[in-house]
Design a protein around this motif. Structure first.
Motif, PDB file in Angstrom:
ATOM      1  N   LYS A   1      30.683  66.112  27.244  1.00 32.46           N
ATOM      2  CA  LYS A   1      31.838  64.975  26.995  1.00 32.46           C
ATOM      3  C   LYS A   1      30.814  63.702  26.409  1.00 32.46           C
ATOM      4  N   ARG A   2      31.537  62.855  25.798  1.00 25.85           N
ATOM      5  CA  ARG A   2      30.914  61.791  25.073  1.00 25.85           C
ATOM      6  C   ARG A   2      30.008  60.894  26.143  1.00 25.85           C
ATOM      7  N   TYR A   3      29.006  60.498  25.914  1.00 34.16           N
ATOM      8  CA  TYR A   3      28.088  59.852  26.791  1.00 34.16           C
ATOM      9  C   TYR A   3      28.682  58.618  27.514  1.00 34.16           C
ATOM     10  N   ASN A   4      29.618  58.014  26.628  1.00 34.31           N
ATOM     11  CA  ASN A   4      30.085  56.404  27.179  1.00 34.31           C
ATOM     12  C   ASN A   4      31.401  56.765  27.614  1.00 34.31           C
ATOM     13  N   VAL A   5      31.921  57.990  27.655  1.00 38.15           N
ATOM     14  CA  VAL A   5      33.164  58.259  28.266  1.00 38.15           C
ATOM     15  C   VAL A   5      32.982  58.806  29.882  1.00 38.15           C
ATOM     16  N   LYS A   6      34.044  58.088  30.487  1.00 35.57           N
ATOM     17  CA  LYS A   6      34.123  58.282  31.911  1.00 35.57           C
ATOM     18  C   LYS A   6      35.283  59.317  32.262  1.00 35.57           C
ATOM     19  N   PRO A   7      34.962  60.443  32.439  1.00 32.51           N
ATOM     20  CA  PRO A   7      36.163  61.160  32.492  1.00 32.51           C
ATOM     21  C   PRO A   7      36.893  61.302  33.940  1.00 32.51           C
TER      22      PRO A   7
ATOM     23  N   ILE B   1      27.849  65.066  31.318  1.00 29.42           N
ATOM     24  CA  ILE B   1      28.529  63.578  31.075  1.00 29.42           C
ATOM     25  C   ILE B   1      27.426  62.646  31.162  1.00 29.42           C
ATOM     26  N   GLY B   2      27.849  61.386  31.070  1.00 31.48           N
ATOM     27  CA  GLY B   2      27.034  60.202  30.910  1.00 31.48           C
ATOM     28  C   GLY B   2      26.872  59.746  32.357  1.00 31.48           C
ATOM     29  N   GLU B   3      28.134  59.357  32.902  1.00 33.27           N
ATOM     30  CA  GLU B   3      28.203  58.835  34.377  1.00 33.27           C
ATOM     31  C   GLU B   3      28.943  59.465  35.194  1.00 33.27           C
ATOM     32  N   PHE B   4      29.125  59.027  36.539  1.00 35.52           N
ATOM     33  CA  PHE B   4      29.983  59.793  37.492  1.00 35.52           C
ATOM     34  C   PHE B   4      31.555  59.615  37.004  1.00 35.52           C
TER      35      PHE B   4
ATOM     36  N   ILE C   1      28.275  69.097  37.681  1.00 36.10           N
ATOM     37  CA  ILE C   1      28.062  68.289  36.665  1.00 36.10           C
ATOM     38  C   ILE C   1      26.374  67.927  36.583  1.00 36.10           C
ATOM     39  N   VAL C   2      26.081  67.908  35.350  1.00 37.16           N
ATOM     40  CA  VAL C   2      24.853  67.367  34.886  1.00 37.16           C
ATOM     41  C   VAL C   2      24.980  66.175  34.017  1.00 37.16           C
ATOM     42  N   TYR C   3      24.031  65.273  34.143  1.00 37.95           N
ATOM     43  CA  TYR C   3      24.165  63.760  33.560  1.00 37.95           C
ATOM     44  C   TYR C   3      23.043  63.821  32.652  1.00 37.95           C
ATOM     45  N   TYR C   4      23.324  63.291  31.336  1.00 45.47           N
ATOM     46  CA  TYR C   4      22.517  63.344  30.345  1.00 45.47           C
ATOM     47  C   TYR C   4      20.958  62.680  30.804  1.00 45.47           C
ATOM     48  N   ASP C   5      20.961  61.659  31.479  1.00 44.12           N
ATOM     49  CA  ASP C   5      19.436  61.232  31.778  1.00 44.12           C
ATOM     50  C   ASP C   5      18.909  62.268  32.897  1.00 44.12           C
ATOM     51  N   GLN C   6      19.804  62.890  33.750  1.00 41.98           N
ATOM     52  CA  GLN C   6      19.193  63.641  34.580  1.00 41.98           C
ATOM     53  C   GLN C   6      18.660  64.878  34.018  1.00 41.98           C
ATOM     54  N   LEU C   7      19.376  65.283  33.002  1.00 41.96           N
ATOM     55  CA  LEU C   7      18.786  66.624  32.563  1.00 41.96           C
ATOM     56  C   LEU C   7      17.517  66.490  31.828  1.00 41.96           C
ATOM     57  N   ILE C   8      17.139  65.194  31.241  1.00 40.98           N
ATOM     58  CA  ILE C   8      16.053  65.068  30.356  1.00 40.98           C
ATOM     59  C   ILE C   8      14.893  64.994  31.419  1.00 40.98           C
ATOM     60  N   ALA C   9      15.046  64.247  32.490  1.00 42.32           N
ATOM     61  CA  ALA C   9      14.063  63.996  33.596  1.00 42.32           C
ATOM     62  C   ALA C   9      13.690  65.472  34.161  1.00 42.32           C
ATOM     63  N   ASN C  10      14.719  66.224  34.593  1.00 45.70           N
ATOM     64  CA  ASN C  10      14.620  67.613  35.178  1.00 45.70           C
ATOM     65  C   ASN C  10      13.767  68.450  34.330  1.00 45.70           C
ATOM     66  N   ALA C  11      14.294  68.576  33.117  1.00 41.72           N
ATOM     67  CA  ALA C  11      13.665  69.315  32.123  1.00 41.72           C
ATOM     68  C   ALA C  11      12.327  69.400  31.858  1.00 41.72           C
ATOM     69  N   LEU C  12      11.801  67.918  31.853  1.00 36.59           N
ATOM     70  CA  LEU C  12      10.685  67.517  31.661  1.00 36.59           C
ATOM     71  C   LEU C  12       9.762  68.011  32.968  1.00 36.59           C
ATOM     72  N   LYS C  13      10.235  67.608  33.853  1.00 31.63           N
ATOM     73  CA  LYS C  13       9.569  67.901  35.236  1.00 31.63           C
ATOM     74  C   LYS C  13       9.159  69.616  35.219  1.00 31.63           C
ATOM     75  N   GLN C  14      10.448  70.135  34.978  1.00 28.79           N
ATOM     76  CA  GLN C  14      10.401  71.706  35.152  1.00 28.79           C
ATOM     77  C   GLN C  14       9.254  72.184  34.384  1.00 28.79           C
TER      78      GLN C  14
END
Length: 677
Positions: A555-561, A597-600, A626-639
């Protein structure tokens, strides 16, 4: 006076004197040749850049008659039987001079020439002024040089002294060092034969020319030598490889070749010395002096080998007294269709072909020694390979090291080293497996060795992937603007599902299944593409891992579905995918739906549960998360960072590849000069 007369026009003086040579080294070569022919044991040149030139020899000297009948006679042919014959009177040297016009070359660099010569204790001298000479020629009169009666102290020793003044600045603007380097390439007189046995030395500003003045020798990696005369070891780099060649062209006619040609480490090594000029050519000598300035371009030789070559070939048969004179007036070229020239070209072309094959075989082996010295980590890598693989690894490294790159492009070589090491790992694994298959008995030791190599190779193949992925994640993480994050992530995420999970890969038939799922979305929503875009981005990718089938919806980053909409949408996708897989024979597929998605999400439905509990309960119904954009970046880097930190094999190979990228250590074989002896 007779009825007829012949006069020399000013154009002759211009063509054969003033404009015959364009550089001082060629002019001085003529004076050196005169001293050699006069049985001198030494010719001393005092070079004062832009001011004056003094050329002094200890040869036979000239009387007044000699000056008039030999030196001042343009076109005097000393080799004629009626004149001086074929060899010098004292040492029996084969004369270098032949045409009798080289003396005019002095006017290429000087307007005033004074000649002092002492023979049998008597000194005579005269001066020639080029302007006066031209004026007399134009008026149709004979020219009478000015007699010089005052002889400077020290000019009355046995031999001849030429003093050149009123220099032509442009042609004589050469440093003494540059003159040394250029003259050293033009004569084969650098041996140490004693003067009493006919030895001959060239001295410039008090220092004798020697092998160290031959700049091209300092750059050689390989050298091919004709005949028995060899260049001294002390004149060559300590690790140069030497190869003998047969110098016989036509034994019946006594056409032989001496000398050498060699290859530099890089073509630029032959062009970098401004004082010595371009060294990338082969000078042809006859009777110890140049007769063809460069012959490589005449050989019709197009291999890469030709770009690395320099040398000096001696072919005395090109200047045989009994045969026609085939040298041009400036002794820089030969008459190309003469049979001697054709035979020499054919001979050298064949020698080049043979040498180029030797060069292609030996150069990688030589280069790898330098590479392993410069990069100790590479040596450790080679040593850690199975013994049967080491020669192949060295050959690969040597081939990469021997490639020629333009200046400033050495980073490409390091990239090739990195790629080559990883490629070698893949090839090595296949070869190891093939060898094990050929064994008549399989032992535990054999199997363990294979598994050990496999782990190492897999680590090697992964490490570059991991590094590039971490770099990509870092770039994403540094994006602070939400719209930029959306644009960049949505562009890359679908093609790089590893950002979501390192184990995810695009499944075979993904495009077909993705189109089926998008058709479900269109049919269920009953909307066109534009309307679907307004409702929220509907982007679907399909992947598999460990038997699980995964649907990824962005979904769009700034869309809250709305969470209810997500659940319904994901449910439709899961059902559609199950239908597709059942038709393919998978009766009970394991399906997961992932929303990026971008947010809850919004929670509109009112229940006794918290928003989080309600969201989890809905997603559990469709095996979704659900996976959040910012979260997946941090998790991938840590992994990926944890993988690198945890894998010793990966760390070791990572250090190896880093060592290639870094500047090499102090150890290097590029010492560029002959060994100290």
């Amino acid at each position: 006076m007779g009825k007829y007369k012949m006069s020399v026009g000013l154009s002759v003086l211009d063509s054969l004197g003033i404009n015959l040579y364009s550089n001082a080294a060629a002019v001085l070569s003529e004076l050196v040749a005169n001293a050699y022919d006069a049985d001198a044991t030494s010719v001393d040149i005092e070079w004062k850049q832009g001011e004056s030139v003094l050329v002094r020899d200890d040869g036979n000297g000239m009387s007044v008659d000699d000056m008039n009948n030999r030196f001042l006679m343009v076109g005097y042919r000393k080799r004629d039987e009626a004149n001086e014959g074929h060899v010098s009177p004292r040492f029996g040297r084969a004369f270098m001079g032949r045409k009798g016009i080289g003396k005019l070359s002095v006017f290429s660099i000087a307007d005033v020439v004074t000649v002092y010569s002492t023979k049998d204790g008597e000194t005579n001298a005269f001066r020639i002024d080029a302007d006066d000479l031209k004026a007399r020629i134009n008026s149709g009169h004979e020219y009478e040089p000015q007699e010089v009666t005052e002889v400077p102290e020290g000019y009355d020793s046995q031999g001849t002294v030429l003093e050149l003044t009123s220099l032509r600045t442009k042609r004589a603007d050469l440093t003494a060092t540059a003159l040394r380097k250029r003259l050293a390439r033009r004569f084969d007189v650098l041996d140490q034969t004693p003067p009493t046995e006919g030895g001959f030395s060239i001295v410039i500003n008090g220092n004798r020319l020697n092998w160290l003045d031959r700049q091209e020798l300092k750059s050689l990696q390989f050298i091919w030598e004709f005949g028995d005369d060899k260049i001294p070891d002390s004149a060559l780099p300590h690790n140069v490889a030497r190869f003998p060649l047969n110098g016989v062209i036509d034994e019946a006619r006594e056409w032989f070749v001496r000398g050498w040609f060699g290859t530099a480490k890089q073509p630029t090594d032959l062009t970098r010395d401004e004082e010595a000029g371009s060294l990338k050519n082969i000078i042809v000598l006859a009777r110890k002096r140049p007769i063809q300035e460069g012959i490589i371009e005449k050989l019709d030789f197009s291999r890469v080998f030709g770009n690395y070559v320099t040398g000096q070939i001696e072919a005395d048969f090109l200047d045989d007294d009994a045969l026609e004179d085939i040298a041009t007036s400036d002794r820089q070229r030969l008459i190309e269709d003469d049979e001697r020239v054709v035979a020499l070209r054919d001979f050298l072309r064949k020698a080049f072909v043979s040498a180029s094959e030797t060069w292609s075989n030996h150069r990688p082996k030589k280069e790898v020694l330098d590479v392993l010295t410069r990069y100790p980590k590479l040596q450790e890598w080679v040593d850690g390979l199975a013994e049967y693989q080491r020669d192949s690894a060295k050959a690969m490294l040597g081939t990469i090291a021997s490639l020629d790159f333009e200046s400033g492009s050495e980073g490409h070589r390091k990239d090739l080293f990195r790629s080559g090491i990883l490629a070698f790992a893949r090839v090595g694994l296949r070869k190891a497996t093939a060898e094990l298959d050929s064994l008549s008995r399989m032992t535990a030791e054999d199997l363990l060795a294979l598994l050990g190599r496999q782990a190492e190779y897999e680590a090697g193949l992964w490490v570059d992937i991991l590094r590039s992925r971490i770099e990509a994640i870092d770039q994403f993480q540094n994006l602070s603007d939400a719209n930029e994050k959306e644009k960049v992530l949505q562009r890359h995420l679908f093609e790089h599902l590893w950002l979501l999970d390192a184990s995810w890969e695009r499944a075979a038939g993904s495009q077909r299944i993705e189109q089926s799922l998008k058709k479900v979305a269109r049919d269920d929503f009953g909307l066109g593409a534009d309307e679907m875009e307004e409702r929220g981005r509907i982007d679907i990718r399909y992947a598999t891992t460990g038997g699980k089938h995964i649907i990824v919806e962005l979904k769009r980053y700034n869309v809250k579905p709305d969470i209810d909409d997500l659940r319904n949408q994901g449910g439709r996708y899961a059902v559609a995918l199950k239908e597709v897989l059942v038709k393919e024979g998978n009766s009970n597929p394991d399906i997961e739906v992932v929303f990026v998605i971008g947010e809850f999400p919004k929670v509109v439905t009112k229940t006794l549960m918290t928003d989080g509990e309600y969201t989890n309960s809905l997603l559990a119904q469709i095996n979704g998360r659900i996976v959040y954009y910012d979260q997946l970046i941090a998790n991938a880097l840590k992994q990926y960072e944890e993988y690198l930190d945890a894998s010793e094999d990966a760390r070791n190979l990572d250090a190896l590849l880093d060592s290639i990228t870094a500047q090499p250590g102090a150890a290097s074989s590029e010492d560029g000069g002959p060994a100290d002896k």
